[in-house]
Motif scaffolding. Structure first.
Motif, PDB file in Angstrom:
ATOM      1  N   UNK A  49      57.883  40.088  29.897  1.00 14.03           N
ATOM      2  CA  UNK A  49      56.744  39.317  29.410  1.00 14.03           C
ATOM      3  C   UNK A  49      55.833  38.935  30.570  1.00 14.03           C
ATOM      4  N   UNK A  50      54.692  39.600  30.656  1.00 16.74           N
ATOM      5  CA  UNK A  50      53.802  39.379  31.790  1.00 16.74           C
ATOM      6  C   UNK A  50      53.263  37.955  31.832  1.00 16.74           C
ATOM      7  N   UNK A  51      53.078  37.310  30.663  1.00 15.11           N
ATOM      8  CA  UNK A  51      52.599  35.931  30.668  1.00 15.11           C
ATOM      9  C   UNK A  51      53.624  34.996  31.312  1.00 15.11           C
ATOM     10  N   UNK A  78      42.573  34.722  45.873  1.00 18.74           N
ATOM     11  CA  UNK A  78      43.847  35.231  45.371  1.00 18.74           C
ATOM     12  C   UNK A  78      43.761  36.733  45.228  1.00 18.74           C
ATOM     13  N   UNK A  79      44.901  37.353  45.286  1.00 20.85           N
ATOM     14  CA  UNK A  79      45.025  38.767  44.967  1.00 20.85           C
ATOM     15  C   UNK A  79      46.162  38.891  43.974  1.00 20.85           C
ATOM     16  N   UNK A  80      45.877  39.577  42.869  1.00 18.03           N
ATOM     17  CA  UNK A  80      46.877  39.801  41.835  1.00 18.03           C
ATOM     18  C   UNK A  80      47.207  41.284  41.818  1.00 18.03           C
ATOM     19  N   UNK A  81      48.483  41.582  41.878  1.00 18.22           N
ATOM     20  CA  UNK A  81      48.967  42.959  41.798  1.00 18.22           C
ATOM     21  C   UNK A  81      49.653  43.125  40.445  1.00 18.22           C
ATOM     22  N   UNK A  82      49.190  44.087  39.660  1.00 17.17           N
ATOM     23  CA  UNK A  82      49.745  44.332  38.332  1.00 17.17           C
ATOM     24  C   UNK A  82      50.421  45.688  38.260  1.00 17.17           C
ATOM     25  N   UNK A  83      51.537  45.726  37.567  1.00 15.73           N
ATOM     26  CA  UNK A  83      52.202  47.006  37.297  1.00 15.73           C
ATOM     27  C   UNK A  83      51.366  47.838  36.329  1.00 15.73           C
ATOM     28  N   UNK A  84      50.676  47.153  35.402  1.00 19.09           N
ATOM     29  CA  UNK A  84      49.892  47.837  34.366  1.00 19.09           C
ATOM     30  C   UNK A  84      48.584  47.076  34.143  1.00 19.09           C
ATOM     31  N   UNK A  85      47.461  47.717  34.429  1.00 17.52           N
ATOM     32  CA  UNK A  85      46.164  47.064  34.272  1.00 17.52           C
ATOM     33  C   UNK A  85      45.877  46.695  32.815  1.00 17.52           C
ATOM     34  N   UNK A  86      46.609  47.263  31.880  1.00 18.68           N
ATOM     35  CA  UNK A  86      46.463  46.854  30.483  1.00 18.68           C
ATOM     36  C   UNK A  86      46.876  45.403  30.270  1.00 18.68           C
ATOM     37  N   UNK A  88      45.821  43.000  32.149  1.00 18.84           N
ATOM     38  CA  UNK A  88      44.771  42.203  32.784  1.00 18.84           C
ATOM     39  C   UNK A  88      44.363  41.005  31.924  1.00 18.84           C
ATOM     40  N   UNK A  89      44.104  41.211  30.654  1.00 20.72           N
ATOM     41  CA  UNK A  89      43.678  40.131  29.764  1.00 20.72           C
ATOM     42  C   UNK A  89      44.730  39.054  29.610  1.00 20.72           C
ATOM     43  N   UNK A  90      45.980  39.454  29.473  1.00 18.29           N
ATOM     44  CA  UNK A  90      47.070  38.485  29.332  1.00 18.29           C
ATOM     45  C   UNK A  90      47.206  37.643  30.596  1.00 18.29           C
ATOM     46  N   UNK A  91      47.139  38.298  31.745  1.00 19.13           N
ATOM     47  CA  UNK A  91      47.243  37.588  33.022  1.00 19.13           C
ATOM     48  C   UNK A  91      46.056  36.642  33.192  1.00 19.13           C
ATOM     49  N   UNK A  92      44.857  37.101  32.820  1.00 16.57           N
ATOM     50  CA  UNK A  92      43.678  36.232  32.895  1.00 16.57           C
ATOM     51  C   UNK A  92      43.854  34.982  32.039  1.00 16.57           C
ATOM     52  N   UNK A  93      44.449  35.133  30.867  1.00 17.53           N
ATOM     53  CA  UNK A  93      44.674  33.986  29.996  1.00 17.53           C
ATOM     54  C   UNK A  93      45.552  32.932  30.645  1.00 17.53           C
ATOM     55  N   UNK A  94      46.609  33.375  31.302  1.00 14.56           N
ATOM     56  CA  UNK A  94      47.495  32.439  32.009  1.00 14.56           C
ATOM     57  C   UNK A  94      46.782  31.873  33.234  1.00 14.56           C
ATOM     58  N   UNK A  95      46.153  32.725  34.005  1.00 15.22           N
ATOM     59  CA  UNK A  95      45.455  32.330  35.231  1.00 15.22           C
ATOM     60  C   UNK A  95      44.428  31.229  34.939  1.00 15.22           C
ATOM     61  N   UNK A  96      43.721  31.362  33.822  1.00 16.01           N
ATOM     62  CA  UNK A  96      42.691  30.395  33.448  1.00 16.01           C
ATOM     63  C   UNK A  96      43.276  29.016  33.163  1.00 16.01           C
ATOM     64  N   UNK A 109      42.071  42.011  41.758  1.00 16.71           N
ATOM     65  CA  UNK A 109      43.193  42.359  40.888  1.00 16.71           C
ATOM     66  C   UNK A 109      43.330  43.873  40.911  1.00 16.71           C
ATOM     67  N   UNK A 110      44.505  44.339  41.287  1.00 20.16           N
ATOM     68  CA  UNK A 110      44.713  45.777  41.403  1.00 20.16           C
ATOM     69  C   UNK A 110      45.996  46.203  40.710  1.00 20.16           C
TER      70      UNK A 110
END
Length: 129
Positions: A49-51, A78-86, A88-96, A109-110
């Protein structure tokens, strides 16, 4: 601020407009990439669960900032490293939930091929103290 260019002939010279390293002291704290490990057990939190993983990575980063005498509102990059750019939206929701859009730090974010312990997210930051 003290700023010093670091160069050595024992490592390859830069191939572009950058230096091998910059040393800065007195005003910045550089937090290494944090992955979603529980600090007590050392186990990965939120296996798929990425969130959940993002919350834990930010909690770990926050704890380190606190130990340095800083807070999240002092983070400038900050720099965010993601296993899957798909994700991105979920991570942004938590980050916000942690960073207000108007005062949020600069960010990159890469997507990467693989992260330590095969986690889904890793976050690093720079804060001014």
């Amino acid at each position: 601020m003290n700023r010093q260019v670091i160069q050595t002939d024992q490592a390859p010279a830069p191939v572009g407009p950058y230096n091998q390293a910059i040393a800065a002291s007195g005003q910045f704290v550089f937090v290494a990439g944090q992955i979603p490990l529980d600090p007590k057990s050392g186990e990965i939190v939120g296996a798929a669960e990425v969130e959940v993983q993002t919350h834990q990575a930010i909690a770990n980063m926050t704890a380190i900032l606190k130990a340095a005498g800083a807070r999240l509102d002092q983070v400038v990059k900050t720099t965010i490293f993601l296993k899957d750019m798909n994700d991105f939206g979920k991570v942004n929701g938590v980050y916000a939930q942690y960073f207000d859009a108007e005062t949020a730090p600069a960010r990159a974010c890469v997507e990467v091929a693989r992260l330590p312990k095969d986690v889904l997210v890793e976050i690093e930051c720079i804060a001014v103290i």
